[in-house]
Write an enzyme that holds these catalytic residues in place. Sequence first.
Site, PDB file in Angstrom:
ATOM      1  N   GLU A   1       0.837  -1.215   0.000  1.00  0.00           N
ATOM      2  CA  GLU A   1       0.000   0.000   0.000  1.00  0.00           C
ATOM      3  C   GLU A   1       0.863   1.253   0.000  1.00  0.00           C
ATOM      4  OE1 GLU A   1      -2.535   1.832  -0.080  1.00  0.00           O
ATOM      5  OE2 GLU A   1      -4.341   0.597   0.050  1.00  0.00           O
TER       6      GLU A   1
ATOM      7  N   ASN B   1      -9.848   5.384   2.772  1.00  0.00           N
ATOM      8  CA  ASN B   1      -8.904   4.969   1.744  1.00  0.00           C
ATOM      9  C   ASN B   1      -8.395   6.133   0.909  1.00  0.00           C
ATOM     10  OD1 ASN B   1      -7.362   2.792   0.772  1.00  0.00           O
ATOM     11  ND2 ASN B   1      -9.137   1.458   0.958  1.00  0.00           N
TER      12      ASN B   1
ATOM     13  N   ASP C   1      -9.933   1.671  -3.885  1.00  0.00           N
ATOM     14  CA  ASP C   1      -8.911   1.592  -2.839  1.00  0.00           C
ATOM     15  C   ASP C   1      -8.049   2.852  -2.892  1.00  0.00           C
ATOM     16  OD1 ASP C   1      -6.928   0.658  -1.010  1.00  0.00           O
ATOM     17  OD2 ASP C   1      -7.305  -1.407  -1.593  1.00  0.00           O
TER      18      ASP C   1
ATOM     19  N   GLU D   1      -9.718  -5.913  10.092  1.00  0.00           N
ATOM     20  CA  GLU D   1     -10.502  -6.768   9.207  1.00  0.00           C
ATOM     21  C   GLU D   1     -10.684  -8.167   9.790  1.00  0.00           C
ATOM     22  OE1 GLU D   1      -9.569  -5.464   4.748  1.00  0.00           O
ATOM     23  OE2 GLU D   1      -7.768  -5.669   5.942  1.00  0.00           O
TER      24      GLU D   1
ATOM     25  N   ARG E   1      -7.321   0.676  13.309  1.00  0.00           N
ATOM     26  CA  ARG E   1      -5.965   0.931  12.821  1.00  0.00           C
ATOM     27  C   ARG E   1      -6.020   1.968  11.709  1.00  0.00           C
ATOM     28  NH1 ARG E   1      -5.129  -0.789   7.641  1.00  0.00           N
ATOM     29  NH2 ARG E   1      -6.088  -2.703   6.875  1.00  0.00           N
TER      30      ARG E   1
ATOM     31  N   ASN F   1      -5.342   3.377   8.015  1.00  0.00           N
ATOM     32  CA  ASN F   1      -5.261   2.846   6.664  1.00  0.00           C
ATOM     33  C   ASN F   1      -4.552   3.900   5.809  1.00  0.00           C
ATOM     34  OD1 ASN F   1      -5.782   0.527   5.048  1.00  0.00           O
ATOM     35  ND2 ASN F   1      -7.375   1.640   3.972  1.00  0.00           N
TER      36      ASN F   1
END
Length: 299
Positions: free
Chosen positions: A18, A154, A204, A121, A101, A103
């Site tokens: 990511e 996101n 995303d 998740e 958390r 992202n």
Amino acid sequence: MASIKIECVVKEKYKIGESPVWEEKEGTLLYVDISGRKVCRWNPDTKQVQSVATDDFVGCVVPRQSGGYVIGVGCRFAAVDWDQQTITTLAHVDKDKPNNRFNDGKVDPKGRFFAGTMSLEVRPTVVERNQGSLFMLNPDHSVVRHFDQVDISNGMDWSLDHKTFYYIDSLSFKVDAFDYDKETGSISNRRTVYKLGKDEGIPDGMCIDSEGKLWVACYSGGRVLRIDPVTGERIQTVKLPVEKTTSCSFGGKDYSELYVTTACEGMDQDLVVKQPEAGGIFKITGLGVKGIPPNFFAG
């Protein structure tokens, strides 16, 4: 029209790659492996990857004006000293939500770090709903919560004139826009600029190009979409040989290469065999457009 070339340039199988960021000065690509719990830096010339381990899920990384990086790790904003391999907490968020958390995140045109949270998740993209928020870390390390009730915070970026902030809450399957005040960092007037089709996957990570168009990586969609946020039209679809495309950013000497991070977490053995490059990092060339340099955190 130049032909588009897609190649897997980093073969490591990251669980959830990511937050790709191009480092112009070093000529390197910075990114994270969220559940692999590390910040990584890849050098295209030497093909070497260096990394710093984190003590929790690390959602995003951004360059810092004073050197090193800032990350969203667990529910903390933290500074990374790459040479010393140390991580120092700058601020805490979501203290009442131990199951959350950080992202994705990105630095705004004034050097503030926008980053959002989500619940952990249960399995890929299955989360407790409405647990996340979008935060902003100011250069003085104070934190502003812009809004809550987020599922999976996101992709984000800013328009070229800095008047609009683009944002993705993945499970809404939409790309949203806000009016953005560069002086204060405040955002308002939320609206939708693009709604993903059923076959396009889950929106995303995202970045903007030098023509003001958005590039959206589609998780479970195996593609990157180019969208015109003004007309709401999809201009282009670039398909990749892996399903779990997570984020994208432009890089290379003239920002003409699009780097795409991917994930392999949660894939069964059959899928791993079918998609051997899943979890790698891809470079797309021949798109005919360029990106813009990333912003640095000012604090």
